[in-house]
Design a protein around this motif. Structure first.
Motif, PDB file in Angstrom:
ATOM      1  N   SER A  67       0.854  -1.177   0.000  1.00 54.38           N
ATOM      2  CA  SER A  67       0.000   0.000   0.000  1.00 54.38           C
ATOM      3  C   SER A  67       0.894   1.233   0.000  1.00 54.38           C
ATOM      4  O   SER A  67       1.948   1.240   0.645  1.00 54.38           O
ATOM      5  N   THR A  68       0.461   2.294  -0.719  1.00 52.09           N
ATOM      6  CA  THR A  68       1.332   3.455  -0.938  1.00 52.09           C
ATOM      7  C   THR A  68       0.613   4.743  -0.567  1.00 52.09           C
ATOM      8  O   THR A  68      -0.550   4.953  -0.945  1.00 52.09           O
ATOM      9  N   THR A  69       1.317   5.595   0.182  1.00 52.77           N
ATOM     10  CA  THR A  69       0.858   6.949   0.512  1.00 52.77           C
ATOM     11  C   THR A  69       1.733   7.955  -0.212  1.00 52.77           C
ATOM     12  O   THR A  69       2.960   7.820  -0.214  1.00 52.77           O
ATOM     13  N   SER A  70       1.102   8.970  -0.828  1.00 54.69           N
ATOM     14  CA  SER A  70       1.846   9.999  -1.549  1.00 54.69           C
ATOM     15  C   SER A  70       1.908  11.262  -0.713  1.00 54.69           C
ATOM     16  O   SER A  70       0.886  11.726  -0.174  1.00 54.69           O
ATOM     17  N   ILE A  71       3.102  11.829  -0.586  1.00 52.51           N
ATOM     18  CA  ILE A  71       3.333  13.058   0.173  1.00 52.51           C
ATOM     19  C   ILE A  71       3.895  14.104  -0.778  1.00 52.51           C
ATOM     20  O   ILE A  71       4.864  13.834  -1.498  1.00 52.51           O
ATOM     21  N   ALA A  72       3.277  15.290  -0.786  1.00 46.50           N
ATOM     22  CA  ALA A  72       3.731  16.385  -1.635  1.00 46.50           C
ATOM     23  C   ALA A  72       4.490  17.397  -0.795  1.00 46.50           C
ATOM     24  O   ALA A  72       4.057  17.761   0.310  1.00 46.50           O
ATOM     25  N   LEU A  73       5.608  17.860  -1.305  1.00 45.96           N
ATOM     26  CA  LEU A  73       6.407  18.871  -0.632  1.00 45.96           C
ATOM     27  C   LEU A  73       5.791  20.233  -0.878  1.00 45.96           C
ATOM     28  O   LEU A  73       5.513  20.603  -2.024  1.00 45.96           O
ATOM     29  N   GLN A  74       5.542  21.000   0.215  1.00 46.14           N
ATOM     30  CA  GLN A  74       4.952  22.332   0.111  1.00 46.14           C
ATOM     31  C   GLN A  74       6.019  23.326  -0.358  1.00 46.14           C
ATOM     32  O   GLN A  74       7.000  23.573   0.339  1.00 46.14           O
ATOM     33  N   ILE A 182       7.182  14.963  -5.034  1.00 46.23           N
ATOM     34  CA  ILE A 182       6.248  14.033  -4.401  1.00 46.23           C
ATOM     35  C   ILE A 182       7.011  12.787  -3.960  1.00 46.23           C
ATOM     36  O   ILE A 182       7.776  12.213  -4.735  1.00 46.23           O
ATOM     37  N   PHE A 183       6.799  12.383  -2.709  1.00 48.40           N
ATOM     38  CA  PHE A 183       7.350  11.148  -2.168  1.00 48.40           C
ATOM     39  C   PHE A 183       6.254  10.091  -2.126  1.00 48.40           C
ATOM     40  O   PHE A 183       5.118  10.386  -1.748  1.00 48.40           O
ATOM     41  N   ASP A 184       6.603   8.874  -2.501  1.00 45.66           N
ATOM     42  CA  ASP A 184       5.704   7.726  -2.364  1.00 45.66           C
ATOM     43  C   ASP A 184       6.246   6.826  -1.262  1.00 45.66           C
ATOM     44  O   ASP A 184       7.348   6.291  -1.367  1.00 45.66           O
ATOM     45  N   ILE A 185       5.472   6.678  -0.196  1.00 48.06           N
ATOM     46  CA  ILE A 185       5.838   5.808   0.921  1.00 48.06           C
ATOM     47  C   ILE A 185       5.039   4.523   0.783  1.00 48.06           C
ATOM     48  O   ILE A 185       3.803   4.546   0.788  1.00 48.06           O
ATOM     49  N   SER A 186       5.724   3.399   0.650  1.00 44.57           N
ATOM     50  CA  SER A 186       5.065   2.102   0.448  1.00 44.57           C
ATOM     51  C   SER A 186       5.404   1.172   1.595  1.00 44.57           C
ATOM     52  O   SER A 186       6.530   1.160   2.088  1.00 44.57           O
ATOM     53  N   PRO A 192      -3.267  -6.843   3.765  1.00 43.51           N
ATOM     54  CA  PRO A 192      -3.504  -5.584   3.020  1.00 43.51           C
ATOM     55  C   PRO A 192      -3.917  -4.432   3.926  1.00 43.51           C
ATOM     56  O   PRO A 192      -3.520  -3.287   3.699  1.00 43.51           O
ATOM     57  N   GLU A 193      -4.690  -4.722   4.986  1.00 44.53           N
ATOM     58  CA  GLU A 193      -5.104  -3.658   5.896  1.00 44.53           C
ATOM     59  C   GLU A 193      -3.918  -3.142   6.702  1.00 44.53           C
ATOM     60  O   GLU A 193      -3.787  -1.941   6.961  1.00 44.53           O
ATOM     61  N   LYS A 194      -3.030  -4.057   7.080  1.00 43.49           N
ATOM     62  CA  LYS A 194      -1.853  -3.656   7.828  1.00 43.49           C
ATOM     63  C   LYS A 194      -0.935  -2.783   6.965  1.00 43.49           C
ATOM     64  O   LYS A 194      -0.362  -1.798   7.450  1.00 43.49           O
ATOM     65  N   SER A 195      -0.773  -3.127   5.702  1.00 43.53           N
ATOM     66  CA  SER A 195       0.048  -2.310   4.803  1.00 43.53           C
ATOM     67  C   SER A 195      -0.500  -0.897   4.700  1.00 43.53           C
ATOM     68  O   SER A 195       0.251   0.088   4.739  1.00 43.53           O
ATOM     69  N   ALA A 415      -3.049   6.076   1.663  1.00 44.99           N
ATOM     70  CA  ALA A 415      -2.933   4.709   1.176  1.00 44.99           C
ATOM     71  C   ALA A 415      -4.280   4.009   1.205  1.00 44.99           C
ATOM     72  O   ALA A 415      -5.100   4.234   2.119  1.00 44.99           O
ATOM     73  N   LEU A 416      -4.504   3.183   0.202  1.00 39.95           N
ATOM     74  CA  LEU A 416      -5.718   2.371   0.134  1.00 39.95           C
ATOM     75  C   LEU A 416      -5.379   0.947   0.562  1.00 39.95           C
ATOM     76  O   LEU A 416      -4.255   0.656   0.948  1.00 39.95           O
ATOM     77  N   LEU A 417      -6.359   0.074   0.477  1.00 44.51           N
ATOM     78  CA  LEU A 417      -6.143  -1.310   0.854  1.00 44.51           C
ATOM     79  C   LEU A 417      -5.017  -1.893   0.002  1.00 44.51           C
ATOM     80  O   LEU A 417      -4.968  -1.680  -1.207  1.00 44.51           O
TER      81      LEU A 417
END
Length: 715
Positions: A67-74, A182-186, A192-195, A415-417
């Motif tokens: 699962s991946t979360t995207s972070i954008a730099l301000q 943009i950073f992608d944290i995976s 899947p829920e834990k990820s 992040a999604l499932l």
């Protein structure tokens, strides 16, 4: 004779050396042919690896989800004041961006994640919670460690936390999206829920860490600026006090007074110089007066002094009045005294002026030093005041900004499932198949490399550089006395046809003088030379030829296993010595029309027998009586009998066992014959396994073993 033998031996050695050199070269066609022949082995190994890979992928491997979360730099974060002048944020340079990637996966931040989600209690990350196998390397090492230490204490919790942080760090990745901020944290786990939870939590912790870091930096800046402002205030007061003390301890009123002193000093110096010039002039006049008085040059004195009275008295010196001389002397003395007085006065003035100049110089030097020190103190206090105002302004700005910090990043998409990412079953199966094909090919090529036998007539002919007279397959019988029955009942079999081909090749080996005495031999025992000799005799007899089959291997005497010769006494030795007539020694097998002369045991060495003149006369005798004489001899690498018998024959048939006789054995056998000045008529590839030919991929190219030959032979 010896020279011919040596020449033949050298030629044979050169021939085989060149053949070996050619064999050392890589033949791509042969390489691919070998791989094609071993295709079933390669396929079997590939299938085996596919099964193993499939078992791992579908039954053993643990599925993983990412699962991946995207972070954008301000890029533009609004601030109330210019806090970046005190606390720097994230730079947009590539090095700074890469630094942030390492910050995301830093042990400190991952440890916060582990503590917040309590991953120490998760067996996926804490291997101490996993059920230990009944036997494992780790358990064995732990047992040994417990024995050496004398106790079995559990690992400390700190060690478990460290290993958990390491495992969680390995499950997390952070990448910078190309040409963006943009950073992608995976996060990759077995759930899947834990990820999803780990990716989102780590993103929140990273943003909170940015704010906390800025807050700590702001607090440190406020503390440091406060200390600096206080220090600068104390320094300003001290510098002001120093200026006051300096002004109170000096006569300096200002820069104008210092300039006035300089002008006064210049005036005094000018007066001193003028006085010195006047003194020099007066001293000169006084000297000239003394000089002229001594020389009585009164006129020069009058002109020098320029005194009117003295000039008038001088004009009266020539008169009768004698008082004029006295008046002249008195007046001259008076004027000289005046000059001396003037010189003394000027000297006193010079001394006074020199004292004044020195006093004036000392005063100027003291006041100049005080003035320079005063200017230095004024500059220092001015710089300190500017620095104080700057720090005071920054302190106020930082104090206002405290508590208003914002992160340099924001969550662009949560992040999604988690999505299934491994094991990649198609890839594992494909790689397993490739690995299986590679290993299978390696096995095939290794077998081909270490194999030293011959499977085709082409290989044998190319290596030995001798013609192939025949290719005889295995004959299906279990006992040697069944050979004649097989030849009689299987007259149209592939083996019988192969014997006919051999017969034709032997008879045509010399068209002008067909061979009558034929020798059958091989390199080592068990290669089928005796079976071949009997089969050839049987076949020739079918052509209404009068055939004599002689057992030349009198050491082993295996003909008794093929024919029943128990009713006869004596054999080849009796025929040679004349102890019995040849007709009385001949035996006949009712199954074939061939005269058979058995071997006979002797106390004399067999090599000596075959090297004798009696044996030569014996061969000449049977040559005259029979159309064809076939002699079965011992192997050439075992005893020298074959090389001795070969001196009296017309053709030498050399038998090579299929896929068994080595190249070294063949080369040595040919060399042995060459030393006896004998050349082989040709080779026979015997005991060919039809199934093996097809298994190795040769069955489709060689007549009796090919599909197109099935209609011509009985199996």
């Amino acid at each position: 004779m010896l020279e011919n033998v040596q020449t033949n031996t050298k030629m044979l050695s050169r021939s085989h050396s060149s053949t070996l050199a050619e064999n050392d070269e890589i033949d791509l066609v042969e390489l691919f042919t070998a791989l094609w022949r071993g295709k079933w082995l390669i396929i079997a190994v590939a299938v085996l690896f596919i099964v193993v890979g499939g078992f791992y992928a579908f039954r053993f491997a643990v599925p993983k989800y990412t699962s991946t979360t995207s972070i954008a730099l301000q890029l533009n974060v609004e601030t109330f004041v210019d806090i970046e002048s005190v606390v720097s944020g994230v730079s947009k340079e590539a090095s700074s961006m890469n630094t942030e990637l390492h910050v995301i996966r830093s042990r400190g931040l991952i440890e916060k994640l582990v503590n917040k989600l309590n991953l120490v209690d998760d067996p996926e990350f804490n291997e101490a919670l996993r059920p230990e196998a009944r036997f494992s390397l780790g358990r064995l090492l732990g047992f040994i460690s417990a024995l050496t230490s004398g106790n079995e204490d559990q690992q400390p919790s700190n060690s478990e936390l460290t290993s958990t942080v390491t495992a969680a760090r390995e499950a997390i990745s952070a990448v910078l999206v190309r040409n963006t901020y943009i950073f992608d944290i995976s996060a990759t786990t077995t759930d899947p829920e834990k990820s999803k939870l780990i990716a989102n939590t780590l993103a929140d912790l990273y943003i909170a860490d940015q704010v906390e870091t800025k807050f700590q930096a702001t607090e440190q800046a406020v503390t440091w600026l406060s200390e600096k402002v206080t220090e600068l205030e104390i320094e300003i007061r001290k510098q002001e006090n120093d200026i006051k003390v300096l002004r109170s301890n000096t006569e300096l009123m200002g820069e104008e007074s210092l300039q006035a002193l300089n002008r006064q000093l210049i005036d005094v110096r000018d007066r001193l110089n003028e006085t010195r010039a006047d003194l020099a002039l007066s001293e000169t006049r006084l000297g000239k007066i003394d000089e002229f008085r001594q020389s009585d040059n009164l006129e020069a004195l009058v002109n020098l002094l320029g005194d009117p009275t003295l000039r008038r008295i001088y004009s009266q010196l020539g008169t009768a009045d004698s008082s004029s001389n006295k008046l002249f002397d008195d007046r001259l003395s008076l004027l000289a005294a005046r000059e001396q007085t003037a010189v003394a006065r000027l000297e006193q003035q010079i001394v006074a002026l020199q004292d004044a100049v020195e006093r004036q110089q000392r005063s100027i030097e003291v006041q100049s030093a005080d003035f320079v020190q005063l200017q230095e103190l004024e500059r220092q206090i001015e710089a300190t005041k500017i620095l104080y105002e700057t720090f005071l302004t920054r302190l106020k700005e930082t104090t206002v900004q405290r508590g208003l910090q914002q992160a340099d990043s924001r969550v662009l998409s949560e992040a999604l499932l988690g999505q299934y990412v491994e094991p990649k079953k198609p890839l594992i199966l494909m790689l397993s198949a490739i690995l299986g094909v590679m290993i299978g090919s390696g096995i095939v090529l290794l077998k081909q490399f270490v194999h030293s036998g011959f499977r085709t007539a082409e290989e044998l002919e190319q290596y030995a550089e001798l013609p192939i007279l025949g290719q005889i397959p295995k004959m299906e019988f279990s006992k040697r006395d069944q050979l004649i029955d097989y030849l009689n009942t299987k007259s149209t079999s592939a083996a019988s046809e192969a014997v006919r081909n051999l017969r034709t090749s032997v008879l045509l080996s010399n068209i002008d003088t067909p061979p009558k005495v034929i020798m059958s031999t091989s390199s080592v025992p068990g290669e089928g030379k005796t079976t071949q000799a009997i089969s050839l005799a049987h076949n020739l007899a079918g052509m209404d030829k009068k055939v004599l089959l002689i057992e030349g291997d009198i050491r082993r005497r295996t003909f008794n296993e093929y024919f029943d010769g128990s009713g006869k006494r004596g054999g080849i030795l009796s025929a040679m010595t004349g102890n019995a007539q040849l007709e009385d020694l001949i035996i006949r097998d009712s199954r074939m029309n061939v005269d058979i002369l058995m071997g006979e045991k002797s106390s004399v060495n067999a090599a000596d027998i075959f090297a004798s003149e009696k044996f030569k006369h014996f061969i000449d005798d049977v040559r005259s009586r029979y159309d064809i004489v076939i002699i079965d001899t011992p192997p050439v690498l075992v005893v020298p009998d074959a090389r001795l018998i070969g001196q009296f024959v017309d053709a030498i048939i050399f038998t090579v066992a299929w896929d068994r006789t080595t190249k070294a054995q063949i080369a040595e056998s040919i060399r042995q014959f060459a030393t006896a000045n004998l050349s082989l008529t040709g080779l026979v590839l015997s005991q060919i396994d039809p199934k093996g030919m097809r298994r190795y991929g040769y069955g489709g190219r060689y007549g009796a073993y090919a599909a197109y030959g099935e209609g011509y032979y009985d199996t």
